[in-house]
Design an enzyme around this catalytic site. Structure first.
Site, PDB file in Angstrom:
ATOM      1  N   HIS A 136       0.952  -1.229   0.023  1.00 36.73           N
ATOM      2  CA  HIS A 136       0.184   0.048   0.089  1.00 36.73           C
ATOM      3  C   HIS A 136       0.798   1.231  -0.121  1.00 36.73           C
ATOM      4  O   HIS A 136       2.097   1.123   0.462  1.00 36.73           O
ATOM      5  CB  HIS A 136      -1.156  -0.062   1.407  1.00 36.73           C
ATOM      6  CG  HIS A 136      -0.280  -0.220   2.600  1.00 36.73           C
ATOM      7  ND1 HIS A 136       0.037  -1.535   3.061  1.00 36.73           N
ATOM      8  CD2 HIS A 136       0.355   0.673   3.458  1.00 36.73           C
ATOM      9  CE1 HIS A 136       0.616  -1.298   4.377  1.00 36.73           C
ATOM     10  NE2 HIS A 136       0.881  -0.047   4.480  1.00 36.73           N
ATOM     11  N   HIS A 190       1.045   5.198   1.460  1.00 39.51           N
ATOM     12  CA  HIS A 190       0.447   6.061   2.052  1.00 39.51           C
ATOM     13  C   HIS A 190       0.285   7.656   1.428  1.00 39.51           C
ATOM     14  O   HIS A 190       1.199   8.187   0.812  1.00 39.51           O
ATOM     15  CB  HIS A 190       1.027   6.463   3.229  1.00 39.51           C
ATOM     16  CG  HIS A 190       1.326   5.220   4.398  1.00 39.51           C
ATOM     17  ND1 HIS A 190       0.446   5.147   5.494  1.00 39.51           N
ATOM     18  CD2 HIS A 190       1.977   4.149   4.144  1.00 39.51           C
ATOM     19  CE1 HIS A 190       0.762   4.059   5.908  1.00 39.51           C
ATOM     20  NE2 HIS A 190       1.802   3.443   5.209  1.00 39.51           N
TER      21      HIS A 190
END
Ligand code: AMP
Ligand code: ZN
Length: 142
Positions: free
Chosen positions: A101, A103
């Site tokens: 992922h 941020h």
């Protein structure tokens, strides 16, 4: 490519509810439940890749384009003064969820978010040694 015990697979699939700010066939973007700043979001690919090193090139290219577009929208919508893209790989680097992922972190003057590092001292010898190690290492196409 799905890992059934992975919380981000479940969030990406909509099996676990999230504050979703964007979704398409490849990605879901959600607000982080422990935000560094107001609006801190996570760009999550729907396919399960544990980290950067497992990511396919095609997915990697799409991720930066999507991150750029969502970041631009967030910056304007939230009136942010700056923006950090942060992406952690491995426990030593602060990764806690082992589904790749990115941020997306809006920054505001004086927000005091602890994202940047303390610069350490180095020497010409150390820079040369590190440069030689990396340049001399030729395992793949990097
Ligand atoms: P990392 O430390 O880079 O692996 O980032 C994991 C991030 O996921 C942290 O910032 C957590 O606050 C966030 N997080 C974990 N679980 C959830 C969740 N269910 N919904 C939203 N954010 C989450
Ligand atoms: Zn997953």
């Amino acid at each position: 490519m799905k890992d059934c015990n992975c919380i981000f697979c479940k969030i990406a699939d909509g099996e676990i509810p999230s504050a979703t700010i964007y979704e398409d066939e490849d990605f879901r973007v959600i607000l982080d439940l422990g935000p560094a700043t107001r609006g801190h979001a996570l760009l999550i690919p729907k396919d399960h890749y544990p980290d950067l090193f497992e990511l396919e090139d095609e997915a990697a290219a799409k991720i930066l384009v999507r991150a750029k577009r969502i970041a631009a929208r967030m910056k304007k919508a939230l009136g942010a003064d700056g923006f950090n893209l942060v992406q952690n790989n491995g426990e030593a680097a602060g990764q806690t969820v082992f589904h790749f992922h990115m941020h997306l972190i809006p920054r505001y003057r004086e927000d005091h978010a602890g994202i940047l590092w303390e610069p350490q001292k180095t020497t010409a010898e150390e820079l040369e040694e590190v440069k030689t190690l990396i340049q001399g290492y030729q395992e793949d196409n990097g």
